[in-house]
Design a protein around this motif. Structure first.
Motif, PDB file in Angstrom:
ATOM      1  N   ARG A 173       0.839  -1.213   0.000  1.00  0.00           N
ATOM      2  CA  ARG A 173       0.000   0.000   0.000  1.00  0.00           C
ATOM      3  C   ARG A 173       0.866   1.252   0.000  1.00  0.00           C
ATOM      4  O   ARG A 173       0.578   2.229  -0.695  1.00  0.00           O
ATOM      5  CB  ARG A 173      -0.938   0.000   1.212  1.00  0.00           C
ATOM      6  CG  ARG A 173      -2.140  -0.933   1.039  1.00  0.00           C
ATOM      7  CD  ARG A 173      -3.117  -0.769   2.176  1.00  0.00           C
ATOM      8  NE  ARG A 173      -2.557  -1.232   3.425  1.00  0.00           N
ATOM      9  CZ  ARG A 173      -2.619  -0.573   4.578  1.00  0.00           C
ATOM     10  NH1 ARG A 173      -3.221   0.594   4.644  1.00  0.00           N
ATOM     11  NH2 ARG A 173      -2.104  -1.075   5.673  1.00  0.00           N
ATOM     12  N   ALA A 174       1.925   1.211   0.797  1.00  0.00           N
ATOM     13  CA  ALA A 174       2.825   2.369   0.844  1.00  0.00           C
ATOM     14  C   ALA A 174       3.532   2.534  -0.499  1.00  0.00           C
ATOM     15  O   ALA A 174       3.695   3.654  -0.991  1.00  0.00           O
ATOM     16  CB  ALA A 174       3.841   2.188   1.968  1.00  0.00           C
ATOM     17  N   GLU A 177       1.693   4.238  -3.136  1.00  0.00           N
ATOM     18  CA  GLU A 177       1.631   5.685  -2.924  1.00  0.00           C
ATOM     19  C   GLU A 177       2.966   6.363  -3.244  1.00  0.00           C
ATOM     20  O   GLU A 177       3.003   7.405  -3.893  1.00  0.00           O
ATOM     21  CB  GLU A 177       1.263   5.948  -1.458  1.00  0.00           C
ATOM     22  CG  GLU A 177       0.597   7.272  -1.239  1.00  0.00           C
ATOM     23  CD  GLU A 177       0.116   7.419   0.197  1.00  0.00           C
ATOM     24  OE1 GLU A 177       0.371   8.463   0.767  1.00  0.00           O
ATOM     25  OE2 GLU A 177      -0.491   6.476   0.746  1.00  0.00           O
ATOM     26  N   ASN A 178       4.065   5.783  -2.772  1.00  0.00           N
ATOM     27  CA  ASN A 178       5.365   6.429  -2.944  1.00  0.00           C
ATOM     28  C   ASN A 178       6.466   5.364  -2.849  1.00  0.00           C
ATOM     29  O   ASN A 178       6.983   5.075  -1.771  1.00  0.00           O
ATOM     30  CB  ASN A 178       5.564   7.500  -1.867  1.00  0.00           C
ATOM     31  CG  ASN A 178       6.820   8.324  -2.081  1.00  0.00           C
ATOM     32  OD1 ASN A 178       7.727   7.918  -2.796  1.00  0.00           O
ATOM     33  ND2 ASN A 178       6.864   9.488  -1.463  1.00  0.00           N
ATOM     34  N   LEU A 287     -11.956   5.302  -7.624  1.00  0.00           N
ATOM     35  CA  LEU A 287     -11.347   5.292  -6.293  1.00  0.00           C
ATOM     36  C   LEU A 287      -9.833   5.470  -6.354  1.00  0.00           C
ATOM     37  O   LEU A 287      -9.127   5.134  -5.401  1.00  0.00           O
ATOM     38  CB  LEU A 287     -11.679   3.980  -5.557  1.00  0.00           C
ATOM     39  CG  LEU A 287     -13.166   3.662  -5.337  1.00  0.00           C
ATOM     40  CD1 LEU A 287     -13.333   2.362  -4.552  1.00  0.00           C
ATOM     41  CD2 LEU A 287     -13.859   4.794  -4.580  1.00  0.00           C
ATOM     42  N   GLY A 288      -9.354   6.003  -7.444  1.00  0.00           N
ATOM     43  CA  GLY A 288      -7.902   6.175  -7.577  1.00  0.00           C
ATOM     44  C   GLY A 288      -7.441   7.436  -6.899  1.00  0.00           C
ATOM     45  O   GLY A 288      -8.226   8.341  -6.610  1.00  0.00           O
ATOM     46  N   LYS A 289      -6.116   7.480  -6.631  1.00  0.00           N
ATOM     47  CA  LYS A 289      -5.555   8.671  -6.010  1.00  0.00           C
ATOM     48  C   LYS A 289      -4.981   9.567  -7.085  1.00  0.00           C
ATOM     49  O   LYS A 289      -4.683   9.122  -8.190  1.00  0.00           O
ATOM     50  CB  LYS A 289      -4.451   8.297  -5.023  1.00  0.00           C
ATOM     51  CG  LYS A 289      -3.180   7.770  -5.683  1.00  0.00           C
ATOM     52  CD  LYS A 289      -2.133   7.526  -4.638  1.00  0.00           C
ATOM     53  CE  LYS A 289      -0.854   6.963  -5.265  1.00  0.00           C
ATOM     54  NZ  LYS A 289      -0.050   7.923  -5.964  1.00  0.00           N
TER      55      LYS A 289
ATOM     56  N   GLU B  89       6.864  13.520   2.833  1.00  0.00           N
ATOM     57  CA  GLU B  89       6.624  12.253   2.124  1.00  0.00           C
ATOM     58  C   GLU B  89       6.158  11.126   3.037  1.00  0.00           C
ATOM     59  O   GLU B  89       6.615   9.993   2.928  1.00  0.00           O
ATOM     60  CB  GLU B  89       7.870  11.824   1.338  1.00  0.00           C
ATOM     61  CG  GLU B  89       8.208  12.799   0.231  1.00  0.00           C
ATOM     62  CD  GLU B  89       9.242  12.248  -0.741  1.00  0.00           C
ATOM     63  OE1 GLU B  89       9.191  11.064  -1.048  1.00  0.00           O
ATOM     64  OE2 GLU B  89      10.086  13.036  -1.182  1.00  0.00           O
ATOM     65  N   PHE B  91       3.183   8.527   4.202  1.00  0.00           N
ATOM     66  CA  PHE B  91       2.186   7.832   3.383  1.00  0.00           C
ATOM     67  C   PHE B  91       0.790   8.292   3.817  1.00  0.00           C
ATOM     68  O   PHE B  91       0.346   7.979   4.916  1.00  0.00           O
ATOM     69  CB  PHE B  91       2.356   6.327   3.519  1.00  0.00           C
ATOM     70  CG  PHE B  91       3.731   5.875   3.154  1.00  0.00           C
ATOM     71  CD1 PHE B  91       4.168   5.928   1.841  1.00  0.00           C
ATOM     72  CD2 PHE B  91       4.621   5.431   4.117  1.00  0.00           C
ATOM     73  CE1 PHE B  91       5.457   5.545   1.490  1.00  0.00           C
ATOM     74  CE2 PHE B  91       5.904   5.038   3.785  1.00  0.00           C
ATOM     75  CZ  PHE B  91       6.323   5.101   2.465  1.00  0.00           C
ATOM     76  N   LYS B  93      -2.219   7.542   2.963  1.00  0.00           N
ATOM     77  CA  LYS B  93      -3.335   6.609   3.157  1.00  0.00           C
ATOM     78  C   LYS B  93      -3.074   5.624   4.291  1.00  0.00           C
ATOM     79  O   LYS B  93      -3.978   4.886   4.686  1.00  0.00           O
ATOM     80  CB  LYS B  93      -3.617   5.853   1.856  1.00  0.00           C
ATOM     81  CG  LYS B  93      -4.234   6.760   0.801  1.00  0.00           C
ATOM     82  CD  LYS B  93      -4.689   5.960  -0.393  1.00  0.00           C
ATOM     83  CE  LYS B  93      -5.381   6.872  -1.398  1.00  0.00           C
ATOM     84  NZ  LYS B  93      -5.759   6.171  -2.611  1.00  0.00           N
ATOM     85  N   LEU B  94      -1.856   5.597   4.778  1.00  0.00           N
ATOM     86  CA  LEU B  94      -1.557   4.730   5.924  1.00  0.00           C
ATOM     87  C   LEU B  94      -1.805   5.509   7.209  1.00  0.00           C
ATOM     88  O   LEU B  94      -1.673   6.738   7.234  1.00  0.00           O
ATOM     89  CB  LEU B  94      -0.093   4.271   5.874  1.00  0.00           C
ATOM     90  CG  LEU B  94       0.204   2.953   5.162  1.00  0.00           C
ATOM     91  CD1 LEU B  94      -0.266   2.979   3.719  1.00  0.00           C
ATOM     92  CD2 LEU B  94       1.695   2.634   5.219  1.00  0.00           C
ATOM     93  N   ILE B 102       6.057   0.734   9.436  1.00  0.00           N
ATOM     94  CA  ILE B 102       6.722   0.374   8.178  1.00  0.00           C
ATOM     95  C   ILE B 102       8.194   0.800   8.189  1.00  0.00           C
ATOM     96  O   ILE B 102       9.024   0.227   7.491  1.00  0.00           O
ATOM     97  CB  ILE B 102       5.974   0.993   6.967  1.00  0.00           C
ATOM     98  CG1 ILE B 102       6.405   0.292   5.674  1.00  0.00           C
ATOM     99  CG2 ILE B 102       6.195   2.480   6.857  1.00  0.00           C
ATOM    100  CD1 ILE B 102       5.604   0.712   4.466  1.00  0.00           C
TER     101      ILE B 102
END
Lengths: 291, 235
Positions: A173-174, A177-178, A287-289, B89, B91, B93-94, B102
């Motif tokens: 998930r992270a 995102e990045n 539902l995308g970012k 930076e 996250f 959504k976390l 993490i």
């Protein structure tokens, strides 16, 4: 009203197949930014291995069906893992080459499957109950729809649990995102890449068995013919979003069913129009970012 | 002369084929805070990213006596380098808790230390990163680097865009952290530099143009103006 109910339920059933292809595709793109044009062959390979296993155990038995699902999933996962390790790993951030190699792999694999199993479709009928119907809200719904929905629901729940309850899920998930920040935390993101590719392959392989029982045949190009809808679903749902893929799969399939029935078989056209509308109104998908 | 934790020799870095660091050489002592200064766009953040391998780079980088220029980013970080990136930076959504978990590399991460240093984020563990204010996000970003026992922290503009009160809080946290781990700090706020840094390295046009004591540089109004384009007094 009966027709509407029937179209809706069969739409959800078809959407379940789309979801099984699209969820892995979406995860792979979301984390790795790899447009995997070979994803459909994971599905076909899983379908064929499932077919072979079911043939041995009993193609019309539930044991055969369940074993085929497991074998197909494992086969799809193994194919995907090998693809990642041998081909994709060398090509990260080289998008043109990724497209070329996955398109090439897809063409080669379809030809290979045709060479092994023949280019014609192989008819496939599962347990007797799967071929029957069940009365529901006044209409006879083909039973296979319930199995497809159940299979997709289990995959959706499994993926969500994996993504939200495990450390690897958290890393994925992270990473969606990045990715570079995940690396900068000391995490070898390549392991996550291999894992995501394998998971995508497992789900696609499972989807291959389910699709072959849904369409009642398996063919070398079955996976690739579903891939186009999986790409559409992935974009509409939002790249990297499993929830988005689930919503978009059902939406696309229901719309397709209704358009095919009510608007002179224009289901595929309507889906492409929906894709265009989403890209114009909300380019990041449902539902995308934001990029 | 204190020990050296990081030695950078002839570092060149590029991104998307464009060279952003030309030829940078400097050393970072194993204690205290060393500030990496320079006008906007001279390559400070790129230097940090080059050291970490986030940008393509050439040159020699010796960390704790070991050459790291051939290593991948995650391997470099695993040697004991914490990174606080520009723009935080975290996250979005976390959850805050996940943002910290993490980052945990050590068998026994410094959870209690981080909780004591940042009580505000400890109270917001269930919130998503994206719902935090800029200052809170910066705290999470710092906490993420401090949760492991690192040998060096690379901290990139930690006070950028923050309110004065939060700048002070961040400076206090960095000051506290610097008691246990050396830092290479990219910072535009000279008041923060004055408060925290022992040594300074000044970059201009992708090259080192000055190294010395922070106090010496900031006491020289003309030199500060020439190198950094700002007045040291009142900064």
């Amino acid at each position: 009203m009966d027709t509407i109910i029937l179209l809706t339920i069969t739409g959800v059933g078809l959407g379940s197949i789309y979801f099984l292809v699209a969820s892995g595709l979406s995860l792979i793109y979301g984390l790795m930014h790899v447009l995997n044009f070979a994803h459909g062959v994971f599905l076909s390979f899983g379908g064929y291995i499932g077919y072979e296993v079911a043939r041995i155990i009993g193609i019309e038995t539930w044991t055969g069906f369940v074993t085929a699902c497991i074998a197909g999933a494992l086969a799809g996962g193994a194919f995907a893992l090998l693809t990642e390790l041998l081909l994709i790993r060398r090509l990260y951030n080289r998008h043109i080459e990724q497209v070329l190699i996955t398109v090439g792999l897809a063409l080669a694999a379809v030809a290979l499957f045709g060479g092994i199993w023949g280019h014609d479709s192989i008819p496939l009928f599962g347990p007797e109950w799967l071929r029957g119907t069940t009365g529901m809200l006044g209409v006879d719904v083909p039973n296979k729809n319930f199995i497809m929905i159940l299979g997709a629901a289990l995959v959706l729940i499994g993926l969500q649990l994996f993504l939200h309850k495990t450390r690897y899920g958290m890393i994925i998930r992270a990473g969606v995102e990045n990715r570079s920040m995940v690396t900068a935390l000391g995490i070898d993101v390549r392991k996550s890449f291999a894992l995501v590719f394998t998971i995508g392959g497992i789900v696609a392989g499972f989807g291959g068995v389910m699709a072959s029982y849904y369409f009642n045949y398996i063919s070398p190009s079955l996976g690739q013919s579903l891939l186009i809808f999986a790409f559409i679903v992935t974009v509409i749902g939002g790249l990297g979003s499993i929830g988005g893929a689930a919503v978009a799969s059902v939406l696309v399939a229901i719309l397709q069913q209704f358009a095919n029935y009510y608007v002179f078989g224009t289901g595929d056209v309507v889906v492409v129009v929906l894709l265009a509308v989403v890209l114009l109104v909300k380019p990041t998908g449902l539902l995308g970012k934001k990029a | 002369m204190s020990e050296i934790i990081l030695k950078v020799e002839n570092l060149q870095a590029s991104v998307s084929g464009q060279q952003v660091v030309e030829d940078v050489s400097f050393e970072v002592p194993a204690v205290g805070i060393t500030a990496l200064l320079g006008r906007n766009g001279v390559g400070k953040s790129s230097t940090i990213k080059g050291i970490l391998g986030l940008y393509q780079r050439q040159g020699n980088i010796i960390f704790d006596g070991q050459p790291i220029q051939g290593l991948l980013t995650h391997q470099i970080v695993q040697l004991g380098i914490g990174y606080v990136p520009e723009d935080r930076e975290i996250f979005s959504k976390l959850s805050v808790e996940e943002n910290l978990r993490i980052a945990e590399r050590d068998k026994n991460p410094n959870r209690r230390y981080v909780a004591e240093l940042f009580p505000d984020i400890e109270a917001r563990k269930a919130q998503t990163g994206g719902s935090l204010s800029g200052g809170q996000q910066q705290m999470v970003s710092l906490a993420r680097a401090l949760i492991n026992s690192n040998k060096l922290l690379l901290v990139d503009e930690p006070t950028k865009g923050l309110a004065p009160k939060i700048v002070t809080e961040v400076a206090v946290a960095l000051e506290e952290a610097s008691k246990t781990v050396p830092m290479l700090l990219v910072e535009q706020n000279l008041e923060v530099v004055r408060r925290l840094a022992e040594d300074v390295i000044v970059l201009d046009a992708g090259k080192v143009v000055y190294t010395g004591k922070a106090k010496t540089l900031l006491a020289d109004e003309a030199l500060t103006q020439r190198l950094l384009g700002v007045h040291s007094e009142g900064a």
